[in-house]
Design a protein around this motif. Structure first.
Motif, PDB file in Angstrom:
ATOM      1  N   VAL A   1       0.843  -1.212   0.000  1.00 24.47           N
ATOM      2  CA  VAL A   1       0.000   0.000   0.000  1.00 24.47           C
ATOM      3  C   VAL A   1       0.871   1.252   0.000  1.00 24.47           C
ATOM      4  O   VAL A   1       0.513   2.255  -0.625  1.00 24.47           O
TER       5      VAL A   1
ATOM      6  N   ALA B   1       0.590   4.122  -2.689  1.00 25.60           N
ATOM      7  CA  ALA B   1       0.322   5.499  -2.245  1.00 25.60           C
ATOM      8  C   ALA B   1       1.363   6.471  -2.803  1.00 25.60           C
ATOM      9  O   ALA B   1       1.040   7.634  -3.094  1.00 25.60           O
TER      10      ALA B   1
ATOM     11  N   THR C   1       2.938   2.047   8.839  1.00 27.01           N
ATOM     12  CA  THR C   1       2.542   2.133   7.425  1.00 27.01           C
ATOM     13  C   THR C   1       3.004   3.478   6.850  1.00 27.01           C
ATOM     14  O   THR C   1       3.524   3.535   5.722  1.00 27.01           O
TER      15      THR C   1
ATOM     16  N   TYR D   1       5.711   4.376   3.784  1.00 28.56           N
ATOM     17  CA  TYR D   1       5.414   5.388   2.742  1.00 28.56           C
ATOM     18  C   TYR D   1       6.538   6.428   2.672  1.00 28.56           C
ATOM     19  O   TYR D   1       7.024   6.764   1.582  1.00 28.56           O
TER      20      TYR D   1
ATOM     21  N   VAL E   1      -1.457  11.654   3.619  1.00 26.31           N
ATOM     22  CA  VAL E   1      -1.388  10.191   3.559  1.00 26.31           C
ATOM     23  C   VAL E   1      -1.066   9.674   4.949  1.00 26.31           C
ATOM     24  O   VAL E   1      -0.051  10.052   5.547  1.00 26.31           O
TER      25      VAL E   1
ATOM     26  N   ILE F   1      -4.025   4.666   4.274  1.00 27.53           N
ATOM     27  CA  ILE F   1      -3.324   3.465   3.800  1.00 27.53           C
ATOM     28  C   ILE F   1      -3.278   2.459   4.943  1.00 27.53           C
ATOM     29  O   ILE F   1      -2.915   2.794   6.065  1.00 27.53           O
TER      30      ILE F   1
ATOM     31  N   MET G   1      -6.462   2.999   0.481  1.00 27.23           N
ATOM     32  CA  MET G   1      -5.722   1.929  -0.190  1.00 27.23           C
ATOM     33  C   MET G   1      -5.532   0.831   0.830  1.00 27.23           C
ATOM     34  O   MET G   1      -4.874   1.051   1.865  1.00 27.23           O
TER      35      MET G   1
ATOM     36  N   VAL H   1      -3.534  -4.643  -3.744  1.00 25.44           N
ATOM     37  CA  VAL H   1      -3.991  -3.376  -3.145  1.00 25.44           C
ATOM     38  C   VAL H   1      -5.325  -2.979  -3.774  1.00 25.44           C
ATOM     39  O   VAL H   1      -5.434  -2.902  -4.992  1.00 25.44           O
TER      40      VAL H   1
ATOM     41  N   THR I   1      -8.259  -0.035  -4.011  1.00 21.09           N
ATOM     42  CA  THR I   1      -8.582   1.373  -3.730  1.00 21.09           C
ATOM     43  C   THR I   1     -10.082   1.466  -3.522  1.00 21.09           C
ATOM     44  O   THR I   1     -10.864   1.036  -4.372  1.00 21.09           O
TER      45      THR I   1
END
Ligand code: 5RP
Length: 230
Positions: free
Chosen positions: A15, A19, A40, A44, A89, A125, A217, A224, A226
Motif C-alpha cells: 500500500v 500510495a 505504514t 510510505y 497520507v 493506507i 488503499m 492493493v 482502492t
C-alpha cells in the motif's frame, strides 16, 4: 495486539508503494504533502524518499515522522507557514466502509486530525487487518490535558466506555492519552466524536468521522484495493 506477520508487513509495503504512485500523480512543484505517523506511514516515507527531487515540502503529523523525513533530506514545514496541503497520507487503526477511522494507536491523533483538516484530500493506507464493518473493537484513544484526566475518565464512563490511562506516554503536545475500551459498535460515529470533543479537558479523540478519509488503499492477500466511501 499480536506482532505483525510477514504478510502484514508485505501488505503495508504494497500500500505504501501504491500510495507513492498516487502521490506523484497528485502533486506539482507547489504542493505540500501531509505525512502521517506509524509503521505504514514510515513505509510510505521511505519509498517517497526515492522521489525526493519531486517533493517541494511536507508537513508531518508527529515529531517522529518529521525526524524520519528530515533524515531522508525531505523538507518539513511548520503548518502555520502553509496555506494548503494537497494530499495527506496516513494509516489507521480501524477503517469502516464509510472511511470513518479510529486513529491514535501511535499517540499522534491530535496533529493527525489537524493535518487532515487542512488537507484537500486524505488518503488512508492500511493492511486488511484494519478493515471493519463497525468501529470500536480497537480501544479509542483520547488525548487529554493532564490535570483533567480523572474528570474526563468519569465522563467517558458515562458514555459507556472503559477508559484506561496509557501509562508513561506523553504526546508531542505535552498531554496524556486515555484508551477507551468496550465502545463496540460505535454508532452513530459522528455523534460520539462530537460528544467526546465536548468533554472539558479533552484535546482530541481518535474518531475521524467529521473529517473521514476520501480514499482508502487497502493491502489484501490479493493485492492493493482502492476504496471510496460507501
Ligand atoms: C498513529 C496512528 C497510526 O496511523 C495508526 O496507529 C496505524 O499505525 P500502523 O500503520 O503502525 O498500523 O493513528 O497515531
Amino acid at each position: 495486539m499480536s506482532a505483525p506477520s510477514n504478510s502484514q508487513d508485505a501488505m503495508k509495503q504494497a500500500v505504501a508503494a501504491a500510495a507513492v504512485e498516487f502521490t506523484l500523480q497528485r502533486i506539482d512543484d507547489k504542493s505540500t504533502i501531509g505525512i502521517g505517523t506509524g509503521s505504514t506511514a514510515n513505509a510510505y516515507i521511505d519509498l517517497l524518499a526515492e522521489h525526493k527531487a519531486k517533493i517541494t515540502g511536507t508537513v508531518a503529523s508527529s515529531e517522529s515522522s518529521a525526524e524520519r523525513l528530515r533524515s531522508h533530506g525531505i523538507p518539513v514545514y511548520d503548518l502555520n507557514s502553509v496555506d494548503e496541503i494537497t494530499l495527506y497520507v496516513d494509516g489507521a487503526d480501524e477503517v469502516n466502509p464509510h472511511l470513518e477511522l479510529i486513529k491514535g494507536g501511535g499517540g499522534a491523533l491530535t496533529r493527525e486530525k489537524i493535518v487532515a483538516a487542512v488537507a484537500r484530500e486524505f488518503l488512508c493506507i492500511a493492511d486488511q487487518s484494519k478493515w471493519v464493518e463497525h468501529l470500536g473493537t480497537f480501544p479509542l484513544p483520547v488525548e487529554v490535558i493532564p490535570m483533567a484526566r480523572s474528570h474526563v475518565a468519569r465522563e467517558l464512563v458515562k458514555l459507556g466506555g472503559d477508559p484506561v490511562y496509557r501509562q508513561g506516554v506523553v504526546t508531542d503536545n505535552g498531554n496524556v492519552i486515555l484508551d477507551v475500551h468496550h465502545l463496540f459498535p460505535i454508532s452513530p460515529v459522528r455523534k460520539l466524536e462530537e460528544q467526546i470533543n465536548n468533554i472539558t479537558g479533552v484535546v482530541c479523540n481518535g474518531l475521524f468521522a467529521l473529517r473521514p478519509a476520501d480514499a482508502l488503499m487497502l493491502g489484501t492477500s490479493t493485492g492493493v484495493k482502492t476504496i471510496y466511501p460507501g
